[in-house]
Enzyme design. Structure first.
Site, PDB file in Angstrom:
ATOM      1  N   GLY A 138      54.828  25.253  -8.840  1.00 46.14           N
ATOM      2  CA  GLY A 138      55.374  25.974  -7.699  1.00 46.14           C
ATOM      3  C   GLY A 138      56.591  25.328  -7.053  1.00 46.14           C
TER       4      GLY A 138
ATOM      5  N   LYS B 229      40.049  27.951  -4.449  1.00 45.14           N
ATOM      6  CA  LYS B 229      39.864  26.935  -5.487  1.00 45.14           C
ATOM      7  C   LYS B 229      38.378  26.787  -5.849  1.00 45.14           C
ATOM      8  CE  LYS B 229      42.825  23.699  -5.442  1.00 45.14           C
ATOM      9  NZ  LYS B 229      43.576  24.060  -6.656  1.00 45.14           N
TER      10      LYS B 229
ATOM     11  N   ASP C 104      45.354  27.848 -11.504  1.00 44.89           N
ATOM     12  CA  ASP C 104      43.917  27.606 -11.327  1.00 44.89           C
ATOM     13  C   ASP C 104      43.105  28.607 -12.145  1.00 44.89           C
ATOM     14  OD1 ASP C 104      44.571  25.612  -9.570  1.00 44.89           O
ATOM     15  OD2 ASP C 104      43.792  26.603  -7.776  1.00 44.89           O
TER      16      ASP C 104
ATOM     17  N   GLY D   1      49.902  19.600  -7.795  1.00 47.20           N
ATOM     18  CA  GLY D   1      49.946  18.851  -6.552  1.00 47.20           C
ATOM     19  C   GLY D   1      50.766  17.589  -6.659  1.00 47.20           C
TER      20      GLY D   1
ATOM     21  N   LYS E 150      43.341  20.868 -14.772  1.00 41.93           N
ATOM     22  CA  LYS E 150      44.392  21.625 -14.096  1.00 41.93           C
ATOM     23  C   LYS E 150      45.256  20.608 -13.361  1.00 41.93           C
ATOM     24  CE  LYS E 150      46.732  24.021 -11.006  1.00 41.93           C
ATOM     25  NZ  LYS E 150      47.282  23.654  -9.682  1.00 41.93           N
TER      26      LYS E 150
END
Length: 290
Positions: free
Chosen positions: A65, A248, A189, A32, A29
């Site tokens: 995002g 998470k 996620d 970030g 995944k």
């Protein structure tokens, strides 16, 4: 500077790990700082291409995002969240799909190809890979409509398996579709966890902005290298795992329940974090095992 002999010794030390993971599927995944920081992004791409060349099958699942927020700002549309879910009306859904399946997805594919790999970009709509139903949020007994946000009901991985057999790296955006062909936004996620479970992946790696699970989040020395499900649940009960880490970790536990062997929470800002985690004894993040 290290000598050529020292370089050779490093390669030899990596051999048992290369043998261990050869032919195995590892779902990553990607998100970030590893996605938005230029140096971290380039190192991530290099790591993934190397993984493929030594016989590992990486599958990349990504969100986006910050890029979505940026595009919504450009058109003067406010981003709104309820319980961590982006409220997604029809106009927002168009932007989400355009950004995730267009700009972000094709950017990752292009980078992998440029660095010597072979990648194909997909979304959960392709081959009905991620089938969903409309998701609702319940707050104090009230059912709240958050728009075109999907809850995963079924995963079809035939197209992923086909790409793996053809030495191609699948890059998947977190978009899903319902039985009527309506497009939905999904938390990346959840998509990564569901795909890893369906593939019975050997590893699911969450690249994040934290080092892993810490007993004290103000002290990096308290990082837990390896932990089992029972102890994770104990830390949740005691409130040590809480806040933003809780959903998470819950996704990690769901993935293990659905058949993933091990899940790793890894700091994507760490130089070559994927290679350090996979090819060294020490590892680099927190490994959660059954």
């Amino acid at each position: 500077m290290i000598s050529n002999l020292e370089k050779a010794k490093i390669l030899v030390k990596a051999l048992p790990f290369i043998r261990k993971y050869h032919g195995k599927t590892i779902v990553i995944k990607y998100g970030g700082s590893a996605m938005v920081d230029e140096n971290a992004r380039e190192q991530f791409i290099d790591d993934v291409v190397l993984m493929k060349y030594v016989g590992i099958n990486p599958v990349i699942v990504h969100g986006g995002g910050p890029e979505i927020n940026e595009m919504l700002n450009k058109i003067g549309k406010e981003s709104k969240f309820i319980s961590g879910n982006r409220v997604t009306d029809s106009e927002t859904m168009e932007i989400v799909e355009m950004v995730l399946s267009g700009k972000v997805n094709k950017g990752i594919v292009s980078d992998i190809n440029k660095h010597g790999g072979k990648a194909v970009g997909l979304s959960g709509k392709d081959s009905n890979m991620v089938l969903v139903e409309k998701k609702y949020i319940e707050i104090e007994g009230e059912k709240i409509d958050i728009g075109f946000v999907g809850e995963i009901k079924e995963i079809n991985v035939d197209i992923i398996s086909l790409l793996e057999k053809n030495d191609t790296i699948p890059v998947i955006s977190s978009i899903g579709v319902d039985k009527n062909g309506q497009t939905y936004n999904i938390n990346a996620d959840y998509v990564a966890g569901a795909i890893a479970g369906k593939l019975q992946a050997d590893r699911l790696i969450f690249l994040t902005d934290v080092d892993g699970i810490l007993l004290d989040y103000h002290d990096k020395k308290t990082l837990i290298d390896e932990i089992d499900v029972e102890r994770v649940n104990d830390l949740i009960r005691r409130g040590i795992i809480s806040g933003g880490m809780l959903p998470k970790v819950a996704t990690c536990l769901d993935a293990i329940k659905n058949g993933v062997e091990n899940v790793i929470i890894l700091n994507g800002k760490l130089e070559h974090s994927l290679l350090l985690e996979l090819f060294t004894v020490e590892g680099a993040g927190t490994l959660i095992k059954k």
